[in-house]
Design a protein around this motif. Structure first.
Motif, PDB file in Angstrom:
ATOM      1  N   PRO A 186       1.006  -1.253  -0.125  1.00 39.36           N
ATOM      2  CA  PRO A 186      -0.189  -0.015  -0.006  1.00 39.36           C
ATOM      3  C   PRO A 186       0.894   1.325   0.081  1.00 39.36           C
ATOM      4  O   PRO A 186       1.966   1.145   0.642  1.00 39.36           O
ATOM      5  CB  PRO A 186      -0.746  -0.298   1.176  1.00 39.36           C
ATOM      6  N   VAL A 187       0.311   2.330  -0.542  1.00 39.57           N
ATOM      7  CA  VAL A 187       0.936   3.561  -0.463  1.00 39.57           C
ATOM      8  C   VAL A 187       0.105   4.525   0.175  1.00 39.57           C
ATOM      9  O   VAL A 187      -0.969   4.863  -0.003  1.00 39.57           O
ATOM     10  CB  VAL A 187       1.133   4.096  -1.980  1.00 39.57           C
ATOM     11  N   GLU A 188       0.790   4.966   1.511  1.00 41.81           N
ATOM     12  CA  GLU A 188       0.165   5.929   2.232  1.00 41.81           C
ATOM     13  C   GLU A 188       0.471   7.431   2.247  1.00 41.81           C
ATOM     14  O   GLU A 188       1.724   7.529   1.363  1.00 41.81           O
ATOM     15  CB  GLU A 188       0.240   5.568   3.730  1.00 41.81           C
ATOM     16  N   GLU A 189      -0.213   8.371   2.584  1.00 46.23           N
ATOM     17  CA  GLU A 189       0.066   9.791   2.614  1.00 46.23           C
ATOM     18  C   GLU A 189       0.354  10.507   3.728  1.00 46.23           C
ATOM     19  O   GLU A 189      -0.776  10.040   4.745  1.00 46.23           O
ATOM     20  CB  GLU A 189      -0.865  10.500   1.503  1.00 46.23           C
ATOM     21  N   GLU A 190       1.177  11.251   3.929  1.00 43.35           N
ATOM     22  CA  GLU A 190       1.182  11.933   5.025  1.00 43.35           C
ATOM     23  C   GLU A 190       1.314  13.501   4.634  1.00 43.35           C
ATOM     24  O   GLU A 190       2.054  13.587   3.562  1.00 43.35           O
ATOM     25  CB  GLU A 190       2.411  11.677   6.018  1.00 43.35           C
ATOM     26  N   PHE A 191       0.657  14.593   5.394  1.00 47.83           N
ATOM     27  CA  PHE A 191       0.779  15.911   4.796  1.00 47.83           C
ATOM     28  C   PHE A 191       1.454  16.784   5.885  1.00 47.83           C
ATOM     29  O   PHE A 191       1.881  16.296   7.149  1.00 47.83           O
ATOM     30  CB  PHE A 191      -0.701  16.363   4.508  1.00 47.83           C
ATOM     31  N   MET A 192       1.659  18.020   5.519  1.00 47.62           N
ATOM     32  CA  MET A 192       2.314  19.022   6.463  1.00 47.62           C
ATOM     33  C   MET A 192       3.701  18.597   6.816  1.00 47.62           C
ATOM     34  O   MET A 192       4.079  19.020   8.121  1.00 47.62           O
ATOM     35  CB  MET A 192       1.339  19.108   7.711  1.00 47.62           C
ATOM     36  N   HIS A 193       4.372  18.084   6.143  1.00 48.18           N
ATOM     37  CA  HIS A 193       5.707  18.037   6.272  1.00 48.18           C
ATOM     38  C   HIS A 193       6.388  19.260   5.717  1.00 48.18           C
ATOM     39  O   HIS A 193       6.094  19.964   4.830  1.00 48.18           O
ATOM     40  CB  HIS A 193       6.350  16.705   5.724  1.00 48.18           C
ATOM     41  N   SER A 194       7.918  19.160   5.960  1.00 48.40           N
ATOM     42  CA  SER A 194       8.764  20.358   5.494  1.00 48.40           C
ATOM     43  C   SER A 194       9.075  20.080   4.202  1.00 48.40           C
ATOM     44  O   SER A 194       9.473  21.166   3.249  1.00 48.40           O
ATOM     45  CB  SER A 194       9.779  20.628   6.704  1.00 48.40           C
ATOM     46  N   GLU A 195       9.260  18.926   3.919  1.00 48.20           N
ATOM     47  CA  GLU A 195      10.011  18.482   2.313  1.00 48.20           C
ATOM     48  C   GLU A 195       9.215  17.437   1.839  1.00 48.20           C
ATOM     49  O   GLU A 195       8.413  16.587   2.497  1.00 48.20           O
ATOM     50  CB  GLU A 195      11.270  17.831   2.630  1.00 48.20           C
ATOM     51  N   PHE A 196       9.238  17.301   0.750  1.00 45.73           N
ATOM     52  CA  PHE A 196       8.512  16.241  -0.193  1.00 45.73           C
ATOM     53  C   PHE A 196       9.522  14.971  -0.155  1.00 45.73           C
ATOM     54  O   PHE A 196      10.909  15.009  -0.397  1.00 45.73           O
ATOM     55  CB  PHE A 196       8.333  16.464  -1.577  1.00 45.73           C
ATOM     56  N   GLU A 197       9.233  14.037   0.359  1.00 48.49           N
ATOM     57  CA  GLU A 197      10.085  12.597   0.564  1.00 48.49           C
ATOM     58  C   GLU A 197       9.102  11.231   0.326  1.00 48.49           C
ATOM     59  O   GLU A 197       7.747  11.319   0.581  1.00 48.49           O
ATOM     60  CB  GLU A 197      10.645  12.486   1.906  1.00 48.49           C
ATOM     61  N   VAL A 198       9.741  10.122   0.204  1.00 50.56           N
ATOM     62  CA  VAL A 198       8.998   8.913  -0.139  1.00 50.56           C
ATOM     63  C   VAL A 198       9.818   8.013   0.590  1.00 50.56           C
ATOM     64  O   VAL A 198      10.987   7.973   0.460  1.00 50.56           O
ATOM     65  CB  VAL A 198       8.697   8.721  -1.777  1.00 50.56           C
ATOM     66  N   HIS A 199       9.172   7.334   1.715  1.00 49.26           N
ATOM     67  CA  HIS A 199       9.706   6.276   2.515  1.00 49.26           C
ATOM     68  C   HIS A 199       9.346   4.966   2.204  1.00 49.26           C
ATOM     69  O   HIS A 199       8.148   4.801   1.997  1.00 49.26           O
ATOM     70  CB  HIS A 199       9.738   6.771   4.040  1.00 49.26           C
ATOM     71  N   SER A 200      10.049   3.639   2.050  1.00 48.86           N
ATOM     72  CA  SER A 200       9.654   2.499   1.762  1.00 48.86           C
ATOM     73  C   SER A 200       9.914   1.843   3.029  1.00 48.86           C
ATOM     74  O   SER A 200      11.338   1.886   3.396  1.00 48.86           O
ATOM     75  CB  SER A 200      10.301   1.939   0.696  1.00 48.86           C
ATOM     76  N   ASP A 201       8.993   1.163   3.853  1.00 50.73           N
ATOM     77  CA  ASP A 201       9.259   0.457   4.909  1.00 50.73           C
ATOM     78  C   ASP A 201       9.062  -1.122   4.909  1.00 50.73           C
ATOM     79  O   ASP A 201       8.020  -1.703   4.645  1.00 50.73           O
ATOM     80  CB  ASP A 201       8.271   0.733   5.957  1.00 50.73           C
ATOM     81  N   PRO A 202      10.245  -1.719   4.621  1.00 50.18           N
ATOM     82  CA  PRO A 202      10.333  -3.163   4.518  1.00 50.18           C
ATOM     83  C   PRO A 202       9.831  -4.132   5.494  1.00 50.18           C
ATOM     84  O   PRO A 202       9.223  -5.269   5.410  1.00 50.18           O
ATOM     85  CB  PRO A 202      11.775  -3.459   3.940  1.00 50.18           C
ATOM     86  N   VAL A 203       9.685  -3.602   6.657  1.00 48.62           N
ATOM     87  CA  VAL A 203       9.047  -4.263   7.907  1.00 48.62           C
ATOM     88  C   VAL A 203       7.508  -4.194   7.701  1.00 48.62           C
ATOM     89  O   VAL A 203       6.725  -5.192   7.919  1.00 48.62           O
ATOM     90  CB  VAL A 203       9.543  -3.736   9.251  1.00 48.62           C
ATOM     91  N   ARG A 204       6.976  -3.109   7.705  1.00 44.27           N
ATOM     92  CA  ARG A 204       5.411  -3.072   7.520  1.00 44.27           C
ATOM     93  C   ARG A 204       5.023  -3.184   6.079  1.00 44.27           C
ATOM     94  O   ARG A 204       3.774  -3.270   5.949  1.00 44.27           O
ATOM     95  CB  ARG A 204       4.934  -1.312   7.875  1.00 44.27           C
ATOM     96  N   LYS A 205       6.022  -3.237   5.238  1.00 39.61           N
ATOM     97  CA  LYS A 205       5.445  -3.675   3.834  1.00 39.61           C
ATOM     98  C   LYS A 205       4.724  -2.454   3.303  1.00 39.61           C
ATOM     99  O   LYS A 205       3.438  -2.520   2.680  1.00 39.61           O
ATOM    100  CB  LYS A 205       5.217  -4.713   3.507  1.00 39.61           C
ATOM    101  N   VAL A 206       5.152  -0.867   3.242  1.00 40.45           N
ATOM    102  CA  VAL A 206       4.252   0.098   2.985  1.00 40.45           C
ATOM    103  C   VAL A 206       5.368   1.228   2.487  1.00 40.45           C
ATOM    104  O   VAL A 206       6.429   1.150   3.015  1.00 40.45           O
ATOM    105  CB  VAL A 206       3.442   0.446   4.161  1.00 40.45           C
TER     106      VAL A 206
END
Length: 233
Positions: free
Chosen positions: A30-50
């Protein structure tokens, strides 16, 4: 998997929407979104697989260009399908910061070699335009006789020239370390990403400069880069 806040403006065009849909359709995590951060980034979590896409707050005026969005999502897809190291380079915790800073661009370029090939398949117009622009910039710099003062300059120029040769079929005249960097990239099939291939590419690029080598070692259950000085006879 729905991304509500895709890059603005041109993302509304049918062509860009088609590219984005084609890329997102390849994800299984799944691809989740978070808002209100200072920068644009994409993080991949192999433990949660998200995958987590972090969007900057509007007041920061740092919303990414469409090409940057595609590039980071390309990293995420390779991190899911191949290995987490394809997201971004991860080093042993005790790595000397000065050493890491010296070679950061080299490790980044090794990953980008694979991301670029993926995007040439999924988004050939956008990635091809970027490839052409980087080649023109590099060629102009070399015609002017500009020095290549750092690892970053040599590796970036070498990747631009290797990319143009692989995807456009045109070879540029080079010499010295720049030629060795170009050949290190061209020896590595970017359309067949593997952890072994990535490690071989990184070692090949480091070997051009003759001071250090690198290997992937396990640290707390995760594979991370260890940079070692080359042993002199």
């Amino acid at each position: 998997m729905i991304l509500a806040k895709r890059p603005n403006a041109g993302a509304r065009s049918a062509a860009r929407k088609e590219v984005m849909d084609r890329l997102l359709a390849r994800f299984e995590w799944p691809v989740e979104e978070e808002f209100m951060h200072s920068e644009f980034e994409v993080h991949s979590d192999p433990v949660r697989k998200v995958h987590v896409v972090q969007w900057p707050r509007e007041s920061a005026h740092k919303e990414p260009a469409f090409e940057r969005y595609l590039h980071e999502m390309g990293h995420a897809l390779l991190a899911e399908k191949v290995h987490p190291q394809f997201s971004r380079p991860s080093f042993l915790r005790n790595t000397d910061p000065a050493l890491r800073n010296t070679y950061q661009a080299l490790f980044d370029a090794a990953l980008d070699w694979y991301v670029q090939a993926l995007l040439m398949e999924i988004a050939p117009d956008q990635q091809g335009a970027d490839l052409d622009a980087r080649f023109r910039q590099t060629a102009q710099m070399l015609r002017q006789g500009a020095a290549l003062p750092s690892v970053e300059f040599v590796v970036d120029a070498g990747m631009a020239l290797a990319s143009f040769q692989r995807f456009r079929g045109l070879e540029a005249d080079t010499q010295g370390k720049l030629t060795e960097v170009v050949q290190a990239f061209l020896r590595t099939p970017p359309d067949k990403p593997t952890l072994f291939g990535l490690q071989s590419l990184v070692r090949g690029l480091l070997g051009v400069f003759g001071m250090h080598t690198a290997s992937l070692v396990s640290e707390k259950g995760f594979e991370r880069w260890r940079i070692d000085a080359v042993k002199k006879d």
